[in-house]
Design an enzyme around this catalytic site. Structure first.
Site, PDB file in Angstrom:
ATOM      1  N   ASP A  98       0.564  -1.572   0.044  1.00 45.23           N
ATOM      2  CA  ASP A  98      -0.259  -0.543  -0.024  1.00 45.23           C
ATOM      3  C   ASP A  98       0.805   1.153   0.009  1.00 45.23           C
ATOM      4  O   ASP A  98       1.792   1.759   0.827  1.00 45.23           O
ATOM      5  CB  ASP A  98      -0.750   0.123   1.277  1.00 45.23           C
ATOM      6  CG  ASP A  98      -1.686   1.056   0.944  1.00 45.23           C
ATOM      7  OD1 ASP A  98      -2.079   2.005   0.332  1.00 45.23           O
ATOM      8  OD2 ASP A  98      -2.735   0.748   1.269  1.00 45.23           O
ATOM      9  N   HIS A 123      -3.041  -0.773  -2.428  1.00 46.30           N
ATOM     10  CA  HIS A 123      -4.269   0.566  -1.872  1.00 46.30           C
ATOM     11  C   HIS A 123      -5.046   0.304  -3.320  1.00 46.30           C
ATOM     12  O   HIS A 123      -5.780   0.254  -3.841  1.00 46.30           O
ATOM     13  CB  HIS A 123      -3.697   1.897  -1.968  1.00 46.30           C
ATOM     14  CG  HIS A 123      -5.074   2.855  -1.499  1.00 46.30           C
ATOM     15  ND1 HIS A 123      -4.736   3.248   0.530  1.00 46.30           N
ATOM     16  CD2 HIS A 123      -5.915   3.625  -1.487  1.00 46.30           C
ATOM     17  CE1 HIS A 123      -6.075   3.480   0.796  1.00 46.30           C
ATOM     18  NE2 HIS A 123      -6.251   3.907  -0.543  1.00 46.30           N
TER      19      HIS A 123
END
Length: 232
Positions: free
Chosen positions: A170, A201
């Site tokens: 992420d 993400h």
């Protein structure tokens, strides 16, 4: 069946709209779908529709209504993505939790459904964590929640089950933040964390370039099983 409904804020001096999807029969429970920074767009509405298909009543409140009511942005369009980032910087997540609490109260009062869960993405993942700590929500799920590592002191207030999905690559939630989350939450009896190796993400978005099909299906199955267990 879906429609738009109007929900009053906790103070009663404002109101906001919400996308509302109902199952064909009696709802198993209700699930609040908490938006990303892109508003209640087609992807968030689709998530509501899918919960309704599974027998849940689903509600997605317009949490950016104070800044831009009815906002719908596409994260794959650069200008719209940048606009969303700007709005995120101006947004007060404390307002968001209060508006989610108002949505919980509306569901219980207006639909007669007592068991309420929430599932959020990005900003919504953070708000799902905050909702677990600050309200009486029955179960909460957060996908790639941002800035949770900055409010881990609130974990002691989490009284009902919380599930967090953490993609290890992420680019908004780095390794140090992920490490802090694990250190603070792995031993919490009400919290479950799942890591998704190499995913970034937004991997569970319904539409667009960020989606990872395999990862999304694994995470969504875990979320479905979690709600089936904890919402009855």
């Amino acid at each position: 069946m879906s429609e738009s409904v109007t929900i009053s804020t906790l103070s009663g001096d404002e109101s906001f709209s919400a996308y509302f999807a109902k199952p064909s029969g009696k709802p198993k429970a209700a699930i609040i779908v908490i938006q990303e920074i892109f508003g209640v767009n087609a992807g968030i509405r689709r998530k509501c529709d899918k919960w309704a298909e599974e027998g849940y009543l689903a509600v997605a409140p317009d949490l950016f209504f104070r800044m831009e009511p009815g906002l719908q942005l596409d994260p794959d369009i650069e200008d719209e993505f940048n606009k969303a980032l700007d709005l995120f910087g101006k947004y007060d997540p404390d307002d968001g939790v209060r508006d989610i609490e108002a949505t919980i109260k509306w569901i219980r009062a207006e639909t007669g459904v007592e068991k309420v869960g929430c599932v959020g993405y990005c900003l919504g993942g953070r708000l799902a964590y905050m909702t677990a700590a600050r309200t009486d929500i029955d179960a909460s799920v957060g996908y790639y929640g941002v800035m949770i590592d900055q409010m881990l002191d609130e974990a002691k207030a989490i009284a009902n089950p919380l599930l967090l999905h953490i993609p290890t690559a992420d680019h908004f939630v780095g390794p140090d933040a992920q490490k802090a989350m694990h250190e603070a939450l792995d031993d919490h009896e009400k919290v479950t964390l799942y890591d998704y190796e190499g995913l970034d993400h937004g991997f569970a978005t319904e539409h667009g370039n960020r989606r990872d099909e395999e990862g999304a299906q694994v995470a969504d199955r875990r979320t479905w099983e979690f709600f089936a267990q904890h919402l009855g």
